[in-house]
Enzyme design. Structure first.
Site: not given
Length: 426
Positions: A136, A202, A204, A237, A241, A244, A369
């Site tokens: 990542h 995300e 995780e 999470d 974007r 952010q 991604e």
């Protein structure tokens, strides 16, 4: 192992798993501690008197609480004692005393999972998110810094992390509202305020801290870190974007992250995961002495991201990362580094691994991604043809899954799911 409760071989919750969660029912809205086995939840408040071993006989009230914190605060030996007792009372036996307990459990202490409402398993005091997957980190570096500057200079020397917002951690299936925030449409234009247009996921894993709190100023050595990890959950999470990107400098993630973090409701204990430990990732350069450990503490967990739009009849599998292959810094190192400055960790604290991604698109753990920041739209099959996505749209649903398996049984994490609701009016 065999249980008197029947379940299929591919269940997430065999007797070898026995994860802990908090549940309620329509008939009894009180939050209480349960253990999943097959398609059922065992109500521990109904059998607290059976925890009569040397470490638990004076701690039976811990099983009558509305959250797991009191049980988590006990030491790791007590967690193992509880697990062994649960496996004993749930196993198939024939002697009269055991049959009496079995009948009591069947009549008084079992509820179908489908009839349960799940809740956050613990009172989360603090939440920290790390950035531990090299795949990542490499992918994000290529996207935003170029292939010659993929990793920040500190990345190979420490588990990078930031402090998140504990109050907005939510249990699976809780809807997620699209956040409003400041974004910059282009570098030469002033910022605007409105709904995020680059809402992301995300994939995780996250650990729940357990055990007695370490005193402020006293680090937790790597040789003791495993004693402070109660278990693992799946985590999403959710990330805005565009918000952010505008707020990131100089202090890092803030409002683009704090609007919602979903976790799966069942905490899978380290004891249940031990049969699936694999060798640690080779770290180069070698980690500093306080982060080194010879014992393997890397878990072979297969992960899945599934995507469903309103036009789709069923979710579509997007990606299949693996925890052991794609985490460079492991959870033991995360916890030790967190406490290395003397930070006191409390039972119920949550620590995320950061997005888990490989180098292959089939192993990417986020939409930024998978769509390569919107330049490669993701085509999803619908009953009418196809639906294309770069980032989440309102009404979209994400489902995360994870499991370990061998020839005899499967240890599953259940699901971590969430559906996107429109942003509130400005």
């Amino acid at each position: 192992m065999k249980s008197f409760i029947n379940y299929s071989k591919d269940t997430d919750f065999p007797i070898e798993n026995l994860p802990y969660g908090i549940f309620s029912t329509k008939d009894d809205p009180k939050h209480r501690i349960g253990v999943a086995i097959g398609d059922f939840v065992l109500d521990l408040s109904k059998i607290s008197h059976l925890f009569n071993g040397p470490l638990l006989k004076d701690k039976q009230d811990a099983f009558k609480q509305s959250v797991l914190n009191s049980f988590m605060e006990l030491n790791h030996e007590a967690w193992t004692e509880a697990r062994k007792l649960l496996q004993h009372i749930l196993s198939a036996k024939t002697n009269p005393a055991d049959m009496e307990i079995e009948n009591f459990i069947k009549e008084k202490a079992l509820t179908k999972i489908s009839e349960c409402q799940m809740h956050l398993p613990a009172r989360i005091g603090d939440y920290t998110d790390f950035y531990c997957s090299r795949g990542h980190a490499n992918n994000m570096g290529k996207l935003f810094r170029g292939k010659d500057n993929e990793l920040p200079p500190n990345w190979l020397h420490l588990p990078v992390g930031y402090h998140g917002r504990a109050s907005s951690v939510i249990v699976s299936s809780t809807p997620v509202t699209r956040p409003n925030g400041q974004t910059q449409p282009a570098n030469d234009k002033p910022p605007i305020f409105g709904p995020s247009s680059k809402l992301d996921i995300e994939l995780e894993m996250a650990l729940f801290v357990g055990g007695p709190e370490n005193p402020l100023g006293k680090p937790i050595p790597i040789s003791e870190a495993h004693k402070r990890i109660f278990g693992l959950v799946l985590m999403n999470d959710w990330s805005a974007r565009d918000i952010q990107k505008w707020e990131y400098f100089p202090l890092g993630p803030f409002l683009g992250k704090s609007f919602g973090t979903s976790i799966s409701p069942w905490i899978i204990t380290i004891d249940a995961l031990r049969p699936f430990i694999v060798p640690n990732v080779v770290q180069d350069p070698e980690a500093m002495p306080y982060l080194r450990h010879a014992d393997a503490f890397n878990f072979n967990v297969d992960l899945e991201i599934l995507y469903k739009t309103p036009k789709m009849e069923k979710p579509e599998l997007l990606s299949t990362p693996n925890m052991s292959k794609h985490l460079y810094w492991n959870i033991k190192q995360m916890l030790t580094h967190h406490a290395s400055n003397g930070c006191n960790l409390r039972a119920g604290d949550l620590m995320g691994t950061g997005t888990i991604s490989g180098n292959d698109p089939k192993e990417f753990g986020s939409l930024v991604e998978l769509s390569w920041n919107g330049t490669r739209p993701i085509d999803l099959k619908t009953k009418d043809g196809a639906d294309s996505r770069c980032f989440l749209q309102d009404g979209d649903e994400i489902i995360l899954r994870g499991h370990c398996h061998n020839e005899e049984y499967r240890i599953g994490f259940g699901e971590c799911a969430g559906k996107i609701l429109p942003a509130p009016p400005q």
